[in-house]
Write an enzyme that holds these catalytic residues in place. Sequence first.
Site, PDB file in Angstrom:
ATOM      1  N   GLY A  31       0.796  -1.230   0.000  1.00  0.00           N
ATOM      2  CA  GLY A  31       0.000   0.000   0.000  1.00  0.00           C
ATOM      3  C   GLY A  31       0.823   1.272   0.000  1.00  0.00           C
ATOM      4  N   HIS A  34       2.396   4.761  -4.861  1.00  0.00           N
ATOM      5  CA  HIS A  34       3.101   5.820  -5.586  1.00  0.00           C
ATOM      6  C   HIS A  34       3.204   5.366  -7.041  1.00  0.00           C
ATOM      7  CE1 HIS A  34       6.435   3.051  -5.312  1.00  0.00           C
ATOM      8  NE2 HIS A  34       6.407   3.089  -3.992  1.00  0.00           N
ATOM      9  N   GLY A  36       5.427   3.971  -8.683  1.00  0.00           N
ATOM     10  CA  GLY A  36       6.000   2.633  -8.883  1.00  0.00           C
ATOM     11  C   GLY A  36       4.906   1.574  -8.857  1.00  0.00           C
ATOM     12  N   HIS A  37       4.044   1.646  -7.854  1.00  0.00           N
ATOM     13  CA  HIS A  37       2.914   0.709  -7.779  1.00  0.00           C
ATOM     14  C   HIS A  37       2.019   0.852  -9.008  1.00  0.00           C
ATOM     15  CE1 HIS A  37       3.726   1.364  -3.329  1.00  0.00           C
ATOM     16  NE2 HIS A  37       3.841   0.060  -3.435  1.00  0.00           N
ATOM     17  N   GLN A  61       7.353 -10.000   7.584  1.00  0.00           N
ATOM     18  CA  GLN A  61       8.563  -9.642   6.850  1.00  0.00           C
ATOM     19  C   GLN A  61       9.324  -8.465   7.469  1.00  0.00           C
ATOM     20  OE1 GLN A  61       6.286  -8.728   3.160  1.00  0.00           O
ATOM     21  NE2 GLN A  61       7.744  -7.066   2.898  1.00  0.00           N
ATOM     22  N   GLN A 153      14.066  -9.608  -4.108  1.00  0.00           N
ATOM     23  CA  GLN A 153      12.737 -10.189  -3.898  1.00  0.00           C
ATOM     24  C   GLN A 153      12.241 -10.865  -5.173  1.00  0.00           C
ATOM     25  OE1 GLN A 153       9.494  -8.106  -1.677  1.00  0.00           O
ATOM     26  NE2 GLN A 153       8.780  -7.544  -3.714  1.00  0.00           N
ATOM     27  N   MET A 184      11.344   5.556  -6.347  1.00  0.00           N
ATOM     28  CA  MET A 184      10.124   5.787  -5.573  1.00  0.00           C
ATOM     29  C   MET A 184       9.960   4.682  -4.545  1.00  0.00           C
ATOM     30  SD  MET A 184       7.346   7.618  -7.714  1.00  0.00           S
ATOM     31  CE  MET A 184       7.757   8.953  -8.816  1.00  0.00           C
ATOM     32  N   SER A 185       9.544   5.068  -3.355  1.00  0.00           N
ATOM     33  CA  SER A 185       9.350   4.117  -2.272  1.00  0.00           C
ATOM     34  C   SER A 185       8.359   4.718  -1.286  1.00  0.00           C
ATOM     35  CB  SER A 185      10.694   3.869  -1.572  1.00  0.00           C
ATOM     36  OG  SER A 185      10.469   3.263  -0.312  1.00  0.00           O
ATOM     37  N   ARG A 187       8.579   4.500   1.697  1.00  0.00           N
ATOM     38  CA  ARG A 187       9.375   5.013   2.816  1.00  0.00           C
ATOM     39  C   ARG A 187       9.897   6.427   2.578  1.00  0.00           C
ATOM     40  NH1 ARG A 187      10.737   0.624   6.245  1.00  0.00           N
ATOM     41  NH2 ARG A 187      10.599  -1.378   5.213  1.00  0.00           N
TER      42      ARG A 187
HETATM   43  P1  AMP Z   1       5.788  -2.429  -1.705  1.00  0.00           P
HETATM   44  O1  AMP Z   1       4.397  -1.890  -1.506  1.00  0.00           O
HETATM   45  O2  AMP Z   1       6.864  -1.446  -1.422  1.00  0.00           O
HETATM   46  O3  AMP Z   1       5.974  -3.775  -1.062  1.00  0.00           O
HETATM   47  O4  AMP Z   1       5.897  -2.694  -3.255  1.00  0.00           O
HETATM   48  C1  AMP Z   1       4.952  -3.476  -3.959  1.00  0.00           C
HETATM   49  C2  AMP Z   1       5.514  -3.814  -5.315  1.00  0.00           C
HETATM   50  O5  AMP Z   1       5.813  -2.610  -6.011  1.00  0.00           O
HETATM   51  C3  AMP Z   1       6.815  -4.611  -5.220  1.00  0.00           C
HETATM   52  O6  AMP Z   1       6.840  -5.594  -6.244  1.00  0.00           O
HETATM   53  C4  AMP Z   1       7.866  -3.547  -5.446  1.00  0.00           C
HETATM   54  O7  AMP Z   1       9.053  -4.053  -6.010  1.00  0.00           O
HETATM   55  C5  AMP Z   1       7.172  -2.634  -6.428  1.00  0.00           C
HETATM   56  N1  AMP Z   1       7.765  -1.300  -6.358  1.00  0.00           N
HETATM   57  C6  AMP Z   1       7.988  -0.542  -5.257  1.00  0.00           C
HETATM   58  N2  AMP Z   1       8.609   0.610  -5.583  1.00  0.00           N
HETATM   59  C7  AMP Z   1       8.785   0.578  -6.928  1.00  0.00           C
HETATM   60  C8  AMP Z   1       9.370   1.479  -7.893  1.00  0.00           C
HETATM   61  N3  AMP Z   1       9.897   2.637  -7.517  1.00  0.00           N
HETATM   62  N4  AMP Z   1       9.370   1.106  -9.186  1.00  0.00           N
HETATM   63  C9  AMP Z   1       8.837  -0.082  -9.573  1.00  0.00           C
HETATM   64  N5  AMP Z   1       8.275  -0.962  -8.734  1.00  0.00           N
HETATM   65  C10 AMP Z   1       8.247  -0.646  -7.427  1.00  0.00           C
END
Ligand code: AMP
Length: 282
Positions: A31, A34, A36-37, A61, A153, A184-185, A187
Amino acid sequence: MRRVDLASDLREEVEAARAEGRRVALVPTMGSFHAGHLSLIGRARDECDFVVVSVFVNPMQFDRRDDFQTYPRDEAADEQRAKEAGVDLLFVPSVDEMYPEGFKTRVEVEELSGLLCGATRQGHFPGVTTVVAKLLEMVRPDVAYFGEKDYQQLVIVRRMVVDLNMTPQIVGVPTVREEDGLAMSSRNQLLSAAEREAATVLYRSLSIARQMVARGETDPAAISTAMRRVIGEEPLIRLEYLSVVDPQTLREVRRIDRPVLIALAAFDGATRLIDNVVAEPV
Ligand code: AMP
């Protein structure tokens, strides 16, 4: 878009879609969406006809309780963004729904889970593979999408799917970055203005490394030294690891004579950030 919180409802909805002959995609997330998601969701939308997105901040995790507690959460915004992005089904289970009383099973991919991020984050990847295995079993998608941002991962999930004879195709999606290069993250929103500025040094160092490789540098130690020098100029950043590895085995290479993954993790103040690039020699 429909939203369900129970695994039984999830299965029912997915079964109905499959009965109509729809190709099912799964995008697992924690959740705080951003770009990236949204890139993963967009790719799923393009390639499949029924897009399932899970939002679950998976306690299994997290190696630190405070990190789990402070992890950004924004359910209402996620629901709105998912709707706008064309998600068909949003799965938002509770911790009790995913790990009911008496839960005892752990899915672990050996060796790969102990390298890079796994060396310091005890139990992190077994937590990831356990929850991803559960989600893949609940949805049984045709395709599941993961970001290259979390490269390790992605490698571990691919291994698990092969090892457990799971059928979904696993697709890796390139990292989406801010204009200044920061990956993008979720965090990133925890960073102060000064930390946010300091964070740009990570991708800058990775870009320098990639250029060195493209110009013929074959010695991983030279890459590491150059990157450490650049990152060392940023007092807010404390490097946890920096490795030049084989993109499949995640083992360090002695010589760069084929594509390598250059991966790092660093603390920026109290926030842990990761990033990576794949560098190709001439
Ligand atoms: P997370 O919510 O951070 O666990 O991310 C969920 C999915 O989105 C995971 O497969 C991450 O690798 C991917 N993800 C997170 N940040 C990015 C990003 N900046 N660019 C592409 N994929 C991302």
